[in-house]
Design an enzyme around this catalytic site. Sequence first.
Site, PDB file in Angstrom:
ATOM      1  N   PRO A  66       0.815  -1.210   0.000  1.00  0.00           N
ATOM      2  CA  PRO A  66       0.000   0.000   0.000  1.00  0.00           C
ATOM      3  C   PRO A  66       0.850   1.262   0.000  1.00  0.00           C
ATOM      4  O   PRO A  66       1.655   1.481   0.901  1.00  0.00           O
ATOM      5  CB  PRO A  66      -0.805  -0.106   1.292  1.00  0.00           C
ATOM      6  CG  PRO A  66      -0.651  -1.518   1.754  1.00  0.00           C
ATOM      7  CD  PRO A  66       0.657  -1.979   1.223  1.00  0.00           C
ATOM      8  N   GLU A  67       0.696   2.061  -1.043  1.00  0.00           N
ATOM      9  CA  GLU A  67       1.338   3.366  -1.104  1.00  0.00           C
ATOM     10  C   GLU A  67       0.224   4.405  -0.990  1.00  0.00           C
ATOM     11  O   GLU A  67      -0.898   4.056  -0.648  1.00  0.00           O
ATOM     12  CB  GLU A  67       2.130   3.501  -2.415  1.00  0.00           C
ATOM     13  CG  GLU A  67       3.138   2.361  -2.587  1.00  0.00           C
ATOM     14  CD  GLU A  67       3.911   2.409  -3.906  1.00  0.00           C
ATOM     15  OE1 GLU A  67       4.048   3.494  -4.487  1.00  0.00           O
ATOM     16  OE2 GLU A  67       4.373   1.344  -4.347  1.00  0.00           O
ATOM     17  N   LYS A 108       1.872   7.473   3.552  1.00  0.00           N
ATOM     18  CA  LYS A 108       1.306   6.127   3.630  1.00  0.00           C
ATOM     19  C   LYS A 108       0.691   5.853   4.993  1.00  0.00           C
ATOM     20  O   LYS A 108       0.284   4.734   5.274  1.00  0.00           O
ATOM     21  CB  LYS A 108       2.400   5.090   3.353  1.00  0.00           C
ATOM     22  CG  LYS A 108       3.128   5.292   2.025  1.00  0.00           C
ATOM     23  CD  LYS A 108       4.305   4.339   1.910  1.00  0.00           C
ATOM     24  CE  LYS A 108       5.204   4.721   0.742  1.00  0.00           C
ATOM     25  NZ  LYS A 108       6.419   3.906   0.697  1.00  0.00           N
ATOM     26  N   ARG A 164       2.469 -10.405   6.705  1.00  0.00           N
ATOM     27  CA  ARG A 164       3.922 -10.293   6.900  1.00  0.00           C
ATOM     28  C   ARG A 164       4.316  -9.407   8.066  1.00  0.00           C
ATOM     29  O   ARG A 164       5.498  -9.216   8.331  1.00  0.00           O
ATOM     30  CB  ARG A 164       4.584  -9.787   5.615  1.00  0.00           C
ATOM     31  CG  ARG A 164       4.700 -10.901   4.596  1.00  0.00           C
ATOM     32  CD  ARG A 164       5.330 -10.452   3.324  1.00  0.00           C
ATOM     33  NE  ARG A 164       4.622 -11.061   2.213  1.00  0.00           N
ATOM     34  CZ  ARG A 164       4.890 -10.845   0.933  1.00  0.00           C
ATOM     35  NH1 ARG A 164       5.840 -10.012   0.603  1.00  0.00           N
ATOM     36  NH2 ARG A 164       4.211 -11.439   0.004  1.00  0.00           N
ATOM     37  N   ARG A 168      18.312  19.124  -2.886  1.00  0.00           N
ATOM     38  CA  ARG A 168      18.969  17.858  -2.572  1.00  0.00           C
ATOM     39  C   ARG A 168      19.787  17.324  -3.733  1.00  0.00           C
ATOM     40  O   ARG A 168      20.097  16.127  -3.772  1.00  0.00           O
ATOM     41  CB  ARG A 168      17.916  16.826  -2.156  1.00  0.00           C
ATOM     42  CG  ARG A 168      17.159  17.238  -0.908  1.00  0.00           C
ATOM     43  CD  ARG A 168      16.180  16.164  -0.534  1.00  0.00           C
ATOM     44  NE  ARG A 168      15.384  16.586   0.611  1.00  0.00           N
ATOM     45  CZ  ARG A 168      15.026  15.784   1.596  1.00  0.00           C
ATOM     46  NH1 ARG A 168      15.389  14.532   1.582  1.00  0.00           N
ATOM     47  NH2 ARG A 168      14.305  16.223   2.582  1.00  0.00           N
ATOM     48  N   ARG A 176      15.862  -1.489  -4.345  1.00  0.00           N
ATOM     49  CA  ARG A 176      14.538  -1.939  -4.743  1.00  0.00           C
ATOM     50  C   ARG A 176      14.564  -2.435  -6.180  1.00  0.00           C
ATOM     51  O   ARG A 176      15.285  -1.876  -7.022  1.00  0.00           O
ATOM     52  CB  ARG A 176      13.512  -0.794  -4.638  1.00  0.00           C
ATOM     53  CG  ARG A 176      13.250  -0.327  -3.232  1.00  0.00           C
ATOM     54  CD  ARG A 176      12.444  -1.345  -2.452  1.00  0.00           C
ATOM     55  NE  ARG A 176      12.326  -1.006  -1.048  1.00  0.00           N
ATOM     56  CZ  ARG A 176      13.100  -1.518  -0.096  1.00  0.00           C
ATOM     57  NH1 ARG A 176      14.061  -2.368  -0.390  1.00  0.00           N
ATOM     58  NH2 ARG A 176      12.915  -1.178   1.160  1.00  0.00           N
TER      59      ARG A 176
END
Length: 296
Positions: free
Chosen positions: A2-3, A58, A134, A175, A286
């Site tokens: 879920p984002e 989130k 999980r 950044r 990722r």
Amino acid sequence: MPELPEVETIRLQLAPRVMGLTIRDAHLSLPRMLEVGQIPEIQALQGSQILALRRHGKYLLLDLGRGLIEKTLVVHLGMTGQLTFHPHDQSANDEFVTLVSGLKKSVGPHHVDKHTHLVFDLEGGNRLYFRDPRTFGKLLLLPFANHGESPRLKKLGPDALGLKRQMFVDRLWARRGLRSVKSLLLDQSFVAGVGNIYADEACFTAGVRPQKKLKRITQKEAARLADAVEEALVRGLQNCGTSFSDYVGADGHPGSNQEFLKVYGRGGQECIQCLRPLKKATVAQRTTVWCGSCQR
DNA sequence: AATTCGCCCTGTCGGC
DNA sequence: TGCCGACAGGGCGAAT
């Protein structure tokens, strides 16, 4: 996983159903889902009403109290978390039963299985379930007055949905450095809500390689990324979220955005634009998929 | 100070 | 058929 669009879908579905309802009882069957020492506080929620549902990135925030907001239950769904509403008058709905447990058929008479870690019995026989196979999810109960000072929430950047393009560009520009675009998009202190799926989708739409270093990003590319992130999130929300593995909405139904993904989960398959095979590699720890031709 | 890495956890899937 | 390793990955704390 879920984002932002998945959590917002849950919030939108949940809000009209639970707003104002009183918590009659609370059962926490896996204590480690909750911050240590907070079990008595969960018990003490009996008699509290659900007064507001908010979201930042989130994180889903449930404001609870008796008339006035006293506490905020912070819910993070981690990888496989599910928050589902079980209305009293639809308890015999078979379709609902089959869909509530991930995308698989659920067994058990009460739609609860070994992965259902928190149950709120709400007034009128309604129930709210938190399920997470999980157990990467997190529950946290904070005083409403100073929940903004929580270390977990404090470090979050502005919510990614509806963020002004210039704000996004400015934050990216501040950044600029050796880290990759993807690493930044996944960084919740940059903007909150983007995860692996929408990061890859946004990079594709913007025509930017996920591994491209920030110092080599132009203002134009940064603006395209800002628009692409917004576009990916809005589309995800319009499709009620991406159900790749375990995600279901508050109604127990999966979303449909997985049908519209351009790159995520499509490594080796052909690019929808140039038909060349999509590349797949690990970027920023990722799994990442991109088109070596369309993304520069 | 900024960034990377290992770890948490369990269901699913491919290979043998 | 069954066993087993690889894999999925958000976020935190430790290490660099």
